[in-house]
Design an enzyme around this catalytic site. Structure first.
Site, short mmCIF file in Angstrom:
data_model
loop_
_atom_site.label_atom_id
_atom_site.label_comp_id
_atom_site.label_asym_id
_atom_site.label_seq_id
_atom_site.Cartn_x
_atom_site.Cartn_y
_atom_site.Cartn_z
N ASP A 1 1.13 -1.00 0.05
CA ASP A 1 0.01 0.10 -0.05
C ASP A 1 0.92 1.13 0.05
OD1 ASP A 1 -2.31 1.58 0.73
OD2 ASP A 1 -1.63 1.60 2.63
N LEU A 2 0.51 2.24 -0.08
CA LEU A 2 1.31 3.50 -0.48
C LEU A 2 1.03 4.49 1.12
CD1 LEU A 2 3.41 5.40 -1.86
CD2 LEU A 2 1.10 6.77 -2.76
N ASP A 3 0.02 5.08 0.96
CA ASP A 3 -0.27 6.10 2.14
C ASP A 3 -0.24 5.28 3.65
OD1 ASP A 3 -0.54 8.16 0.42
OD2 ASP A 3 -2.60 7.75 0.12
N THR B 1 1.92 10.03 4.27
CA THR B 1 0.90 11.07 3.58
C THR B 1 -0.37 10.69 4.45
OG1 THR B 1 0.64 9.24 2.04
CG2 THR B 1 1.87 11.40 1.33
N LYS C 1 -8.97 5.46 6.18
CA LYS C 1 -7.74 5.23 5.41
C LYS C 1 -7.86 4.06 4.63
CE LYS C 1 -4.52 6.10 9.42
NZ LYS C 1 -3.64 5.71 10.28
N GLY C 2 -7.14 4.28 3.37
CA GLY C 2 -7.42 3.03 2.38
C GLY C 2 -8.79 3.39 1.78
N ARG D 1 -11.42 8.56 -2.80
CA ARG D 1 -11.67 9.93 -2.39
C ARG D 1 -12.96 10.03 -2.26
NH1 ARG D 1 -9.17 13.76 -6.48
NH2 ARG D 1 -7.26 12.25 -6.17
N SER E 1 -2.40 0.75 -4.22
CA SER E 1 -2.96 1.82 -3.40
C SER E 1 -4.27 2.58 -4.02
CB SER E 1 -1.94 3.20 -3.71
OG SER E 1 -2.44 4.47 -3.39
N ALA E 2 -5.10 3.00 -3.19
CA ALA E 2 -6.18 3.52 -3.69
C ALA E 2 -6.17 4.73 -4.03
CB ALA E 2 -7.44 3.46 -2.22
N SER E 3 -4.83 5.57 -3.81
CA SER E 3 -4.68 6.73 -4.23
C SER E 3 -4.85 7.24 -5.90
CB SER E 3 -3.61 7.35 -3.49
OG SER E 3 -3.11 8.67 -4.13
N ASN F 1 -2.94 10.01 -6.62
CA ASN F 1 -1.97 10.66 -6.68
C ASN F 1 -0.56 9.86 -6.70
OD1 ASN F 1 -3.02 13.39 -6.67
ND2 ASN F 1 -3.97 12.64 -4.65
N LYS G 1 -10.92 -0.47 -2.06
CA LYS G 1 -10.91 -1.23 -0.75
C LYS G 1 -11.94 -1.26 0.06
CE LYS G 1 -5.87 -0.51 -0.94
NZ LYS G 1 -4.62 0.25 -0.49
N GLU H 1 -0.14 -3.22 4.51
CA GLU H 1 -1.50 -2.31 4.60
C GLU H 1 -1.30 -1.75 5.99
OE1 GLU H 1 -3.85 -0.64 4.08
OE2 GLU H 1 -4.34 -1.11 1.71
N ASP H 2 -1.66 -0.44 6.04
CA ASP H 2 -1.89 0.25 7.36
C ASP H 2 -3.46 0.38 7.54
OD1 ASP H 2 -2.49 2.29 5.33
OD2 ASP H 2 -2.33 3.83 6.80
P1 B16 Z 1 -6.27 10.21 -3.44
P2 B16 Z 1 -3.73 4.01 0.08
C1 B16 Z 1 -5.65 5.82 0.20
O1 B16 Z 1 -4.19 5.61 -0.21
C2 B16 Z 1 -5.68 6.82 1.33
O2 B16 Z 1 -5.28 5.96 2.55
C3 B16 Z 1 -6.72 7.42 1.77
O3 B16 Z 1 -6.75 7.97 2.95
C4 B16 Z 1 -7.12 8.17 0.46
O4 B16 Z 1 -8.52 8.92 0.62
C5 B16 Z 1 -7.33 7.30 -0.82
O5 B16 Z 1 -6.07 6.95 -1.08
C6 B16 Z 1 -7.49 8.15 -1.91
O6 B16 Z 1 -6.39 9.00 -2.19
O7 B16 Z 1 -7.21 11.30 -2.84
O8 B16 Z 1 -5.01 10.60 -3.43
O9 B16 Z 1 -6.90 9.59 -4.66
O10 B16 Z 1 -3.53 4.02 1.62
O11 B16 Z 1 -4.54 2.92 -0.39
O12 B16 Z 1 -2.26 4.25 -0.42
MG MG Z 2 -2.73 3.19 3.35
#
Ligand code: B16
Ligand code: MG
Length: 219
Positions: free
Chosen positions: A10-12, A18, A46-47, A50, A115-117, A119, A146, A170-171
């Protein structure tokens, strides 16, 4: 046949801290709407994607808003978040992560991002580790967020591994559920009381020694 399993990060909150910036940006948004979100509530974000995060936050604040306002809030949260992470560099890799990545590279253990992000790619580039991944799956590549396991199942495909031969770091509660549903080995990074469904739990990567990694990645 590869003698090693594949690793999915996972990333964040796992590779980079982040998670706190996501929280601060959501908290500001809630405060602007006239309510607050606690650290405990943040664990549930978390995870989480958006769009689902904003839906959840509006439920907590008992707010109903029109679609165009929803879109405006998503954009403004992301802009706020991007400002907070704008000066990120390789120094922002969480302690102990580089040691594990170097070990995997030296031993030719394949690893991917899950990652769900949306970014994730620019963040990996700022951290100077983008090229090191054998596969990247992020919020732009999935249709189901997720705790649905889609993100990790696509990452397993990219690694050419069976799900049972993947280890997920994963966190988040949602991410551990996703890994477990995919029948992968789940390693929680964070608090035991929050991540108690994980197969293994560590407070952070400084607690993980390479002996553990060597053992867990061997087929
Ligand atoms: P973004 P992960 C997740 O990343 C974050 O934990 C979560 O807080 C965030 O809302 C989600 O990504 C979406 O991120 O707004 O940058 O697209 O933990 O799955 O790496
Ligand atoms: Mg995470």
């Amino acid at each position: 046949m590869n003698k090693y399993k594949g690793v999915i990060f996972d990333l964040d909150g796992v590779i980079v801290d982040t998670a706190k910036f996501h929280y601060l940006a959501w908290k500001k948004l809630a405060n602007d709407l006239g309510f607050d979100i606690s650290l405990e509530q943040n664990e549930q974000l978390k995870g989480v994607s958006r769009v689902h995060s904003l839906e959840q936050i509006l439920k907590w604040g008992e707010k109903t808003i029109p679609e165009d306002e929803f879109q405006r809030l998503m954009t403004s949260k992301n802009e706020d978040y991007l400002v907070k992470i704008s000066d990120m560099s390789e120094d922002d890799l969480l302690p102990g992560v580089k040691k594990v990545l170097d070990f995997l590279i030296e031993n030719e253990v394949p690893f991917a991002l899950g990652s769900a992000s949306k970014n994730a790619r620019p963040i990996l580039k700022s951290l100077k580790i983008y090229e090191k991944f054998n596969g990247i799956v992020d919020g732009n590549d999935v249709t189901k967020a997720k705790p649905n396991p889609e993100v990790f199942l696509i990452a397993a495909e990219k690694l050419k591994m069976e799900p049972k031969d993947c280890i997920v770091f994963e966190d988040s509660v949602a991410g551990i559920k996703a890994a477990n549903t995919a029948k992968m080995i789940s390693v929680g990074i964070g608090e035991e009381k929050v991540l108690n469904e994980a197969d293994y739990i560590f407070a952070d990567f400084t607690e993980i020694d390479l002996g553990f990694i060597e053992k867990i990645v061997r087929k």
